[in-house]
Design a protein around this motif. Structure first.
Motif, mmCIF file in Angstrom:
data_model
loop_
_atom_site.group_PDB
_atom_site.id
_atom_site.type_symbol
_atom_site.label_atom_id
_atom_site.label_comp_id
_atom_site.label_asym_id
_atom_site.label_seq_id
_atom_site.Cartn_x
_atom_site.Cartn_y
_atom_site.Cartn_z
ATOM 1 N N THR A 1 0.840 -1.176 0.222
ATOM 2 C CA THR A 1 -0.107 0.312 -0.023
ATOM 3 C C THR A 1 1.578 1.562 -0.132
ATOM 4 O OG1 THR A 1 -1.594 -1.643 1.015
ATOM 5 C CG2 THR A 1 -1.379 0.555 1.190
ATOM 6 N N ARG A 2 1.887 1.354 0.335
ATOM 7 C CA ARG A 2 3.023 2.816 1.135
ATOM 8 C C ARG A 2 4.242 1.962 0.352
ATOM 9 N NH1 ARG A 2 0.357 1.160 5.438
ATOM 10 N NH2 ARG A 2 -1.394 2.667 6.409
ATOM 11 N N PRO A 3 4.233 3.685 -0.203
ATOM 12 C CA PRO A 3 6.360 3.293 -0.857
ATOM 13 C C PRO A 3 6.971 4.207 0.163
ATOM 14 C CG PRO A 3 4.720 5.714 -1.835
ATOM 15 C CD PRO A 3 3.737 4.488 -0.991
ATOM 16 N N TRP A 4 8.109 3.862 0.192
ATOM 17 C CA TRP A 4 9.568 3.766 1.167
ATOM 18 C C TRP A 4 10.659 4.067 0.368
ATOM 19 C CZ3 TRP A 4 8.513 2.461 6.403
ATOM 20 C CH2 TRP A 4 7.079 1.796 7.088
ATOM 21 N N PHE A 5 11.053 5.134 1.214
ATOM 22 C CA PHE A 5 11.838 6.150 -0.037
ATOM 23 C C PHE A 5 13.125 6.499 0.633
ATOM 24 C CE2 PHE A 5 8.021 7.304 -1.916
ATOM 25 C CZ PHE A 5 7.985 7.239 -3.282
ATOM 26 N N VAL A 6 14.601 5.981 -0.036
ATOM 27 C CA VAL A 6 15.599 6.816 1.113
ATOM 28 C C VAL A 6 16.049 7.827 -0.452
ATOM 29 C CG1 VAL A 6 17.738 6.567 2.273
ATOM 30 C CG2 VAL A 6 15.919 5.393 2.276
ATOM 31 N N GLN B 1 1.589 11.429 6.078
ATOM 32 C CA GLN B 1 0.974 10.418 6.823
ATOM 33 C C GLN B 1 0.632 9.526 5.300
ATOM 34 O OE1 GLN B 1 -0.743 10.745 9.471
ATOM 35 N NE2 GLN B 1 -1.949 8.828 8.935
ATOM 36 N N ALA B 2 0.366 8.329 4.834
ATOM 37 C CA ALA B 2 0.593 7.683 4.277
ATOM 38 C C ALA B 2 -1.016 6.494 4.504
ATOM 39 C CB ALA B 2 1.503 6.799 4.128
ATOM 40 N N ASN C 1 -1.999 7.917 0.828
ATOM 41 C CA ASN C 1 -2.240 9.503 0.268
ATOM 42 C C ASN C 1 -1.883 9.329 -2.044
ATOM 43 O OD1 ASN C 1 -3.207 11.320 -0.847
ATOM 44 N ND2 ASN C 1 -1.505 12.822 0.671
ATOM 45 N N PRO C 2 -3.817 8.365 -1.930
ATOM 46 C CA PRO C 2 -3.557 8.728 -3.485
ATOM 47 C C PRO C 2 -3.092 10.172 -4.294
ATOM 48 C CG PRO C 2 -5.421 8.281 -2.742
ATOM 49 C CD PRO C 2 -4.674 8.180 -1.095
ATOM 50 N N TYR C 3 -3.239 10.804 -3.625
ATOM 51 C CA TYR C 3 -2.823 11.950 -4.613
ATOM 52 C C TYR C 3 -1.792 12.038 -4.442
ATOM 53 C CZ TYR C 3 -8.691 11.805 -3.760
ATOM 54 O OH TYR C 3 -9.528 11.509 -4.292
ATOM 55 N N ASP C 4 -0.893 12.096 -3.146
ATOM 56 C CA ASP C 4 -0.236 12.459 -2.935
ATOM 57 C C ASP C 4 1.211 11.621 -2.257
ATOM 58 O OD1 ASP C 4 2.606 13.916 -3.340
ATOM 59 O OD2 ASP C 4 2.551 15.893 -2.221
ATOM 60 N N ASP C 5 1.541 10.425 -2.581
ATOM 61 C CA ASP C 5 2.491 9.782 -1.953
ATOM 62 C C ASP C 5 3.203 9.742 -1.901
ATOM 63 O OD1 ASP C 5 1.361 7.764 0.095
ATOM 64 O OD2 ASP C 5 0.795 5.980 -1.070
ATOM 65 N N GLY C 6 3.645 10.803 -1.221
ATOM 66 C CA GLY C 6 5.228 11.336 -0.608
ATOM 67 C C GLY C 6 6.356 11.897 -1.622
ATOM 68 N N ILE C 7 5.188 12.321 -2.935
ATOM 69 C CA ILE C 7 6.173 13.019 -4.109
ATOM 70 C C ILE C 7 6.408 14.005 -4.286
ATOM 71 C CG2 ILE C 7 5.644 12.957 -6.698
ATOM 72 C CD1 ILE C 7 5.701 10.266 -5.389
ATOM 73 N N SER C 8 5.583 14.829 -3.412
ATOM 74 C CA SER C 8 6.141 16.218 -3.217
ATOM 75 C C SER C 8 7.370 16.405 -2.244
ATOM 76 C CB SER C 8 4.898 17.161 -3.090
ATOM 77 O OG SER C 8 3.474 16.774 -1.541
ATOM 78 N N LEU C 9 7.299 15.581 -1.324
ATOM 79 C CA LEU C 9 7.957 15.771 -0.533
ATOM 80 C C LEU C 9 9.503 14.880 -0.565
ATOM 81 C CD1 LEU C 9 8.796 16.099 3.153
ATOM 82 C CD2 LEU C 9 7.932 13.396 3.804
ATOM 83 N N GLU D 1 4.417 7.654 7.656
ATOM 84 C CA GLU D 1 4.583 8.219 9.597
ATOM 85 C C GLU D 1 5.177 7.004 10.439
ATOM 86 O OE1 GLU D 1 1.722 10.571 10.684
ATOM 87 O OE2 GLU D 1 2.443 12.909 9.913
ATOM 88 N N ILE D 2 4.062 6.242 9.473
ATOM 89 C CA ILE D 2 3.591 4.340 10.645
ATOM 90 C C ILE D 2 4.977 3.885 10.724
ATOM 91 C CG2 ILE D 2 3.456 2.991 8.103
ATOM 92 C CD1 ILE D 2 1.315 1.507 9.785
ATOM 93 N N GLY D 3 6.170 4.293 9.521
ATOM 94 C CA GLY D 3 7.590 3.417 9.925
ATOM 95 C C GLY D 3 8.139 4.524 10.927
ATOM 96 N N ALA D 4 7.762 5.480 11.421
ATOM 97 C CA ALA D 4 9.280 6.500 12.068
ATOM 98 C C ALA D 4 9.714 5.625 12.754
ATOM 99 C CB ALA D 4 8.160 7.208 11.584
ATOM 100 N N PRO D 5 8.936 5.510 14.146
ATOM 101 C CA PRO D 5 9.592 4.783 15.191
ATOM 102 C C PRO D 5 10.898 4.082 14.172
ATOM 103 C CG PRO D 5 6.710 5.220 15.255
ATOM 104 C CD PRO D 5 7.233 4.919 14.122
#
Length: 390
Positions: A58-63, A95-96, A98-106, A77-81
Motif C-alpha cells: 500500500t505505501r511506498p518507502w524512499f531513501v 501521512q500515508a 495518500n493516493p493524491y500525493d503519496d510522498g511525491i512532493s516531499l 509516518e507509520i514507519g518513523a518509530p
C-alpha cells in the motif's frame, strides 16, 4: 547445531557510514548527484531498516543518498518509530496512504534541496532492480523534478556487489546453518515420503538451527535426474532410483545463502553417478577459477569444459552461477558475455548443471567469498558421492 559463532545482528553506524562513503565515490564516477532507492534490499542496505510490513504494497518507502550531505529517509509516518532506531538522523514523513500525493512532493523537495553537480538522480530502473512505487507516481516525479532521473542500477550494483567483512560473516553463518541441516537430512527421511514432507522437515531444521526465514526451497525428484530446478515441492513420493534435488535460499539478518544438494534414493543409475561426479569436478574447477582479476566468463569456461566433456545435451538454467547477498540472486552472472571482473570481497555462487538425457538434469551449487588470495568456501563442500536415502 552450527559450530561457528553467530554474528551480531544489525550493523554499527560506522558500517553504514563506510557504505555511504564508498557509494559516493562510485556515484562520482557514474555522475549522479543522488541515488533514490525504494526496494527493501536497497533501503535496508543504506539504513538498516527492516520490517515485515514490506509485505503490504500500500505505501511506498524512499531513501535518498546524496553526493553531499546525510542520507534522508522519506517514509510514511507509520514507519518513523522503527526508522528512528537505525543510524539515520534525517527522517521525513507524510501521512500515508495518500493516493493524491503519496510522498511525491516531499520526495521532490528533498532531492532538490541537495547541491547539484551533474543534474542527475539514479534510481532502480535496470537489471535485477525494481521500483517499489506506482509507475504513475514515478512518471509524475520525473515530470516535476528539476533533475534528470536516469538508470542508477549499474551504480547501485557496483556498490552492492562488493561486500563488507560484516556482510560476508552474515552470509557465511547462514551457509553453515543450511550446510548442517543438509548433512542431517538423510537420517530423518525415507523412501516413500513426499517431496513436500521432506521439505517441511528441512525447513523446520534450518529454522531450529537459527535461520530467520526460508523464502526459497524448491525440491524435485525423478528417476536419475530432474527436469527443472526452480519449482516444487510437489506431493510426489520419492522412489527407488530417484535423484532428489533440494535448493535453499535461507536468510540470517537479511542475507541469503543459495546452494543445493542432491540425494540418491536407494540405488541410482550409473549414468546419474557419472554425471554427479563430473559436476562435482566442474564445481571444483569453477571455485578455483574465481580469483581476483578473472572474469565471470573465465569461471563459466572452466566449468563448461568439464560439463561438455561429460556429454551434456543442455542446461536450461542459462548460467553457471551468480552473485549473492541481500537478494537470492544478484549480478554478476557466470555466462559468456557477462564480462564482470571478479574482485576481492565479492560473494558468488558456483553452479554447474547439465541435462544428460531428456528430462534428466543434475545441478551442483556452492557459495564462495573472494579473498585477495583466491576463493574461500562459505558452504560445507558437498560430498563427491551422493548421500543415499533408504
Amino acid at each position: 547445531m552450527n559450530a561457528i559463532k553467530m554474528p551480531q545482528r544489525g550493523f554499527s553506524p560506522k558500517e553504514f557510514e563506510t557504505r555511504v562513503e564508498r557509494a559516493r565515490q562510485i556515484m562520482h564516477r557514474h555522475k549522479f548527484d543522488a541515488l533514490l532507492v525504494s526496494s527493501p534490499p536497497n533501503v535496508r542496505y543504506f539504513t538498516g531498516f527492516d520490517s515485515q510490513f514490506w509485505e503490504s504494497p500500500t505505501r511506498p518507502w524512499f531513501v535518498v543518498v546524496p553526493l553531499e550531505g546525510d542520507p534522508v529517509a522519506v517514509i510514511p509516518e507509520i514507519g518513523a518509530p522503527e526508522m528512528a532506531l537505525t543510524w539515520m538522523k534525517d527522517i521525513r514523513t507524510w501521512q500515508a496512504p495518500n493516493p493524491y500525493d503519496d510522498g511525491i512532493s516531499l520526495l521532490k523537495s528533498t532531492i532538490e534541496s541537495f547541491p547539484r553537480k551533474y543534474g542527475r538522480v539514479g534510481t532502480e530502473m535496470g537489471r535485477e532492480m525494481a521500483l517499489r512505487m506506482p509507475v504513475s507516481d514515478f512518471l509524475k516525479l520525473r515530470d516535476v523534478l528539476a533533475l534528470e532521473i536516469a538508470d542508477g542500477s549499474p551504480c547501485i550494483w557496483e556498490i552492492r556487489m562488493v561486500k563488507t567483512p560484516a556482510e560476508i560473516d552474515h552470509i557465511h553463518y547462514i551457509c553453515q546453518i543450511a550446510s548442517d541441516a543438509y548433512e542431517a537430512l538423510p537420517a530423518s527421511i525415507a523412501v516413500g515420503e513426499s517431496e513436500r514432507e521432506i521439505v517441511r522437515k528441512l525447513r523446520i531444521d534450518i529454522a531450529r538451527r537459527g535461520a530467520d526465514s526460508t523464502p526459497f526451497m524448491p525440491a524435485i525428484s525423478g528417476p536419475g535426474g530432474v527436469p527443472q530446478i526452480v519449482c516444487g515441492p510437489h506431493d510426489r513420493l520419492v522412489q527407488e532410483g530417484d535423484v532428489l534435488f533440494i535448493d535453499t535460499g535461507s536468510t540470517f539478518d537479511g542475507y541469503f545463502c543459495d546452494f543445493d544438494r542432491n540425494y540418491a534414493i536407494g540405488n541410482i543409475s550409473d549414468d546419474a553417478k557419472r554425471v554427479h561426479d563430473a559436476l562435482w569436478l566442474a564445481t571444483e574447477a569453477g571455485i578455483k577459477a574465481a580469483v581476483p582479476g578473472a572474469k565471470t566468463d573465465d569461471v563459466f569456461r572452466a566449468m563448461a569444459k568439464i560439463i561438455e566433456d561429460a556429454g551434456a545435451i543442455g542446461n536450461n538454467v542459462g548460467r553457471l552461477g551468480h552473485g549473492l547477498g541481500m537478494q537470492l540472486t544478484e549480478p554478476p552472472s557466470h555466462r559468456l558475455g557477462d564480462g564482470t571482473v571478479i574482485v576481492e570481497n565479492m560473494v558468488l555462487t558456483i553452479e554447474p548443471g547439465m541435462e544428460y538425457a531428456p528430462g534428466k538434469m543434475i545441478v551442483h551449487e556452492e557459495n564462495i567469498a573472494i579473498t585477495r588470495d583466491g576463493p574461500r568456501l562459505l558452504t560445507k563442500r558437498a560430498p563427491r558421492e551422493m548421500p543415499i536415502i533408504r
